[in-house]
Design a protein around this motif. Sequence first.
Motif, mmCIF file in Angstrom:
data_model
loop_
_atom_site.group_PDB
_atom_site.id
_atom_site.type_symbol
_atom_site.label_atom_id
_atom_site.label_comp_id
_atom_site.label_asym_id
_atom_site.label_seq_id
_atom_site.Cartn_x
_atom_site.Cartn_y
_atom_site.Cartn_z
ATOM 1 N N ALA A 109 -2.927 22.929 1.863
ATOM 2 C CA ALA A 109 -3.412 22.258 3.081
ATOM 3 C C ALA A 109 -4.042 23.293 4.002
ATOM 4 O O ALA A 109 -3.621 23.476 5.138
ATOM 5 C CB ALA A 109 -2.266 21.539 3.784
ATOM 6 N N ARG A 110 -5.049 23.961 3.507
ATOM 7 C CA ARG A 110 -5.714 24.985 4.301
ATOM 8 C C ARG A 110 -6.665 24.337 5.306
ATOM 9 O O ARG A 110 -7.163 23.239 5.103
ATOM 10 C CB ARG A 110 -6.480 25.942 3.394
ATOM 11 C CG ARG A 110 -5.585 26.616 2.348
ATOM 12 C CD ARG A 110 -6.232 27.817 1.728
ATOM 13 N NE ARG A 110 -7.485 27.491 1.058
ATOM 14 C CZ ARG A 110 -8.321 28.420 0.591
ATOM 15 N NH1 ARG A 110 -8.033 29.695 0.751
ATOM 16 N NH2 ARG A 110 -9.438 28.079 -0.020
ATOM 17 N N MET A 111 -6.891 25.041 6.405
ATOM 18 C CA MET A 111 -7.882 24.593 7.371
ATOM 19 C C MET A 111 -9.279 24.712 6.740
ATOM 20 O O MET A 111 -9.489 25.560 5.891
ATOM 21 C CB MET A 111 -7.786 25.429 8.642
ATOM 22 C CG MET A 111 -6.459 25.260 9.362
ATOM 23 S SD MET A 111 -6.203 23.585 9.982
ATOM 24 C CE MET A 111 -7.334 23.580 11.379
ATOM 25 N N PRO A 112 -10.247 23.829 7.077
ATOM 26 C CA PRO A 112 -10.227 22.926 8.231
ATOM 27 C C PRO A 112 -9.553 21.573 8.006
ATOM 28 O O PRO A 112 -9.391 20.825 8.969
ATOM 29 C CB PRO A 112 -11.718 22.741 8.516
ATOM 30 C CG PRO A 112 -12.373 22.857 7.186
ATOM 31 C CD PRO A 112 -11.581 23.883 6.442
ATOM 32 N N ARG A 113 -9.191 21.211 6.749
ATOM 33 C CA ARG A 113 -8.475 19.937 6.605
ATOM 34 C C ARG A 113 -7.120 20.038 7.308
ATOM 35 O O ARG A 113 -6.805 19.268 8.183
ATOM 36 C CB ARG A 113 -8.277 19.606 5.124
ATOM 37 C CG ARG A 113 -9.520 19.163 4.385
ATOM 38 C CD ARG A 113 -9.160 18.555 3.046
ATOM 39 N NE ARG A 113 -10.337 18.340 2.229
ATOM 40 C CZ ARG A 113 -10.700 19.101 1.200
ATOM 41 N NH1 ARG A 113 -9.951 20.142 0.864
ATOM 42 N NH2 ARG A 113 -11.792 18.837 0.512
ATOM 43 N N GLY A 114 -6.293 20.939 6.831
ATOM 44 C CA GLY A 114 -5.019 21.181 7.482
ATOM 45 C C GLY A 114 -3.933 20.188 7.164
ATOM 46 O O GLY A 114 -2.802 20.332 7.650
ATOM 47 N N LEU A 115 -4.203 19.162 6.342
ATOM 48 C CA LEU A 115 -3.190 18.162 6.001
ATOM 49 C C LEU A 115 -3.557 17.554 4.658
ATOM 50 O O LEU A 115 -4.709 17.163 4.439
ATOM 51 C CB LEU A 115 -3.131 17.065 7.065
ATOM 52 C CG LEU A 115 -2.205 15.861 6.775
ATOM 53 C CD1 LEU A 115 -0.740 16.290 6.768
ATOM 54 C CD2 LEU A 115 -2.442 14.747 7.789
ATOM 55 N N THR A 116 -2.574 17.488 3.733
ATOM 56 C CA THR A 116 -2.788 16.826 2.445
ATOM 57 C C THR A 116 -1.612 15.913 2.134
ATOM 58 O O THR A 116 -0.487 16.136 2.592
ATOM 59 C CB THR A 116 -2.942 17.844 1.295
ATOM 60 O OG1 THR A 116 -1.742 18.630 1.184
ATOM 61 C CG2 THR A 116 -4.132 18.760 1.523
ATOM 62 N N PHE A 117 -1.906 14.891 1.345
ATOM 63 C CA PHE A 117 -0.907 13.930 0.861
ATOM 64 C C PHE A 117 -0.926 14.008 -0.666
ATOM 65 O O PHE A 117 -1.984 13.873 -1.281
ATOM 66 C CB PHE A 117 -1.261 12.504 1.286
ATOM 67 C CG PHE A 117 -1.337 12.277 2.773
ATOM 68 C CD1 PHE A 117 -0.321 11.611 3.446
ATOM 69 C CD2 PHE A 117 -2.440 12.710 3.505
ATOM 70 C CE1 PHE A 117 -0.402 11.384 4.822
ATOM 71 C CE2 PHE A 117 -2.531 12.489 4.872
ATOM 72 C CZ PHE A 117 -1.509 11.822 5.535
ATOM 73 N N THR A 118 0.238 14.224 -1.279
ATOM 74 C CA THR A 118 0.336 14.272 -2.740
ATOM 75 C C THR A 118 1.461 13.347 -3.171
ATOM 76 O O THR A 118 2.557 13.396 -2.599
ATOM 77 C CB THR A 118 0.610 15.691 -3.252
ATOM 78 O OG1 THR A 118 -0.277 16.612 -2.621
ATOM 79 C CG2 THR A 118 0.409 15.776 -4.751
ATOM 80 N N THR A 119 1.195 12.497 -4.175
ATOM 81 C CA THR A 119 2.191 11.508 -4.597
ATOM 82 C C THR A 119 2.339 11.505 -6.115
ATOM 83 O O THR A 119 1.396 11.786 -6.850
ATOM 84 C CB THR A 119 1.799 10.092 -4.135
ATOM 85 O OG1 THR A 119 0.475 9.792 -4.605
ATOM 86 C CG2 THR A 119 1.817 9.981 -2.618
ATOM 87 N N ALA A 120 3.547 11.177 -6.556
ATOM 88 C CA ALA A 120 3.850 10.968 -7.971
ATOM 89 C C ALA A 120 5.012 9.983 -8.016
ATOM 90 O O ALA A 120 5.790 9.885 -7.057
ATOM 91 C CB ALA A 120 4.218 12.271 -8.658
ATOM 92 N N SER A 121 5.141 9.243 -9.097
ATOM 93 C CA SER A 121 6.257 8.291 -9.198
ATOM 94 C C SER A 121 7.069 8.579 -10.452
ATOM 95 O O SER A 121 6.523 8.856 -11.520
ATOM 96 C CB SER A 121 5.753 6.846 -9.203
ATOM 97 O OG SER A 121 4.899 6.600 -10.295
ATOM 98 N N THR A 122 8.381 8.546 -10.277
ATOM 99 C CA THR A 122 9.349 8.778 -11.353
ATOM 100 C C THR A 122 10.493 7.795 -11.187
ATOM 101 O O THR A 122 11.015 7.634 -10.079
ATOM 102 C CB THR A 122 9.913 10.208 -11.296
ATOM 103 O OG1 THR A 122 8.848 11.150 -11.332
ATOM 104 C CG2 THR A 122 10.853 10.478 -12.462
ATOM 105 N N GLY A 123 10.858 7.119 -12.271
ATOM 106 C CA GLY A 123 11.990 6.203 -12.218
ATOM 107 C C GLY A 123 11.818 5.079 -11.212
ATOM 108 O O GLY A 123 12.787 4.653 -10.591
ATOM 109 N N GLY A 124 10.586 4.612 -11.042
ATOM 110 C CA GLY A 124 10.339 3.513 -10.124
ATOM 111 C C GLY A 124 10.341 3.903 -8.664
ATOM 112 O O GLY A 124 10.306 3.022 -7.785
ATOM 113 N N ARG A 125 10.355 5.199 -8.345
ATOM 114 C CA ARG A 125 10.324 5.662 -6.963
ATOM 115 C C ARG A 125 9.085 6.512 -6.748
ATOM 116 O O ARG A 125 8.638 7.231 -7.640
ATOM 117 C CB ARG A 125 11.572 6.481 -6.628
ATOM 118 C CG ARG A 125 12.887 5.742 -6.812
ATOM 119 C CD ARG A 125 13.060 4.648 -5.780
ATOM 120 N NE ARG A 125 13.277 5.192 -4.431
ATOM 121 C CZ ARG A 125 13.373 4.424 -3.342
ATOM 122 N NH1 ARG A 125 13.225 3.110 -3.410
ATOM 123 N NH2 ARG A 125 13.584 4.991 -2.163
#
Length: 442
Positions: A390-406
Motif C-alpha cells: 500500500a505504497r503512496m500515492p494510493r496508500g490503501l489496498t484491499f486484499t481478499t481470499a475465502s477459505t472454509g466459507g469465510r
Amino acid sequence: MATAQQPRARGGRPRPGLPVRVPFPVVDEVARHCAQDAEPNTVHIEIHLPGRVDEGRLRSAFAEALARHPRALMRERPRGPFARRYEWELTARAEPDPVSFPPPGPGALARARARALGQAPPLTASPPLRLDVVEEPGRKGCVLVFAVHHAALDGPACMRLAATAAEIYGAHRSPPPPAPARVASEPLRGAAPAAPSARPARVAAGSPGPGAEPGNAMLLVELPVPRRESGAPYTVNDQLMVATALTVAEWNRAQGAPGADRRPLRITMPVDDRTRGPEMPIGNGTRLVEVGFAASEPVPGADVAALLRATAERTRALKARPRPPLGRSASLLTAPVLPVAARAAFTRGLRVLAGPWTSTTLLSNIGRVPYPFDFGEAGRATAVWLSAPARMPRGLTFTTASTGGRLHLALRWSRTLLGDEDGVRLGEMFTRHLASTSSETV
C-alpha cells in the motif's frame, strides 16, 4: 514470462557450470526501478494451521517445492553501470534457507507480521521470499507467515509454492485445481465513467499522528462471504468491488476531502489467467485493469443492485480485453535502449509526476483459495490472509481470499496517510457496505 538463457561462450556454445540468466520481465523491472526502503514492496501471506509442523520435515518439504518450481530460485545478477537490463540468475538451491522458526512467545505473530510488511527479502538472495513459522503460548496450532519481494513474485505464485510444500509434507498428492474460468470476449458498452484521462479521487488522509514513521500497517478481518442469488448477473468479486467503492467514497466524504463529490474513483484490479495446477508459471503473472466509478455512483442511498449490474458489465469487459500486464506505456519504458540506471531514474521521476492520475486504490481478490494446504497431522488451513503493498500515492489496498466459507479481508495502508484507528473505521465501513451487497439486502 521472460525466457531463460544459458550464458554462452565464443562460438555460441553454452558455458557449463554457470547459472542460467533470465532478463527481468516488464513487471519485475518497473517494480525494481521504484523500490524504496521507506515502503518496502512486499506481499504478505499467512496460512493458519490447527496443528504444529515438524521443523525438519517442513524445511525439507519447502526445499523440494522450490526444486519443483525452479523459476522461484532466483536472485538479481550483479550488473555494470552501463548494463541495459536487470537479469535474474537461477540457482540450483536456496541460498540461504528461507525458512525460519522464531522463538515462540507472546506477540510473536504481531512481530512476524510487522517484519513481513517492513523488511523486504533481499533480491540478491535466492529465493527472494521468507517463511516464518510462528507459535504463541495459548494459541493452538501455528501460522506460516510469508514475506515475498513483489519485484520477483506475486501472491498466487507464492501460494502455489506453499501448496506444493503441503503436498510433499503431507505425503499425499492433491488433485490439481481447475484453471480459473475464462470470460468470453465482450465489447465494452460505452466509455467507462472514469476515463483514463480523468484525474481520480485520492484516499483522504486520516489521523496518522505526529511524526508517523513511513511504512505499512494492516488490519485483518474475517467476514461471511456475501450471498448472491443463483444466476445473479454479478460475481462475489463485483460485490467486493462495489463495497470498496462505497467505502472509499464514504471515507472521503467523512474526511471532507476536496472534490469528493466531483472526482471519479478508479480501482485497480489484478486479473490472473494462470492455471493453478503444478505447472503454474511462477513469477509476476497478473495484469492490471482499472474499474471506473463516476462520482455520482457510490453515494448515500445508491441503488446497490443497479451498481452491481453496472460493475459486472465493466469487469467482464475489462477481463476479456487483451492488455499487457502494466499497459503499453510500461513496455516502452522498459525497452533496453538506454542503460538500466538511466531508465530507472526516468521511471521514478515519471511515477512522481503521474501520482495524481494513479488509481484511487487497489482491490486484489484471490477468490476461493484453490488449495487445501493439507499439512498431514498439522491439519488443513483454517484461514488464509494476503495483503498487497500500500505504497503512496494510493496508500490503501484491499486484499481478499475465502477459505472454509469465510472471507478473509486484509486492509493495508501507508502510515503516512492513515492511523490505526482510521484502519479500524475503514474496516467497519467495508463490512457494512459488503453486507449491503448481499442477496438478502439487495
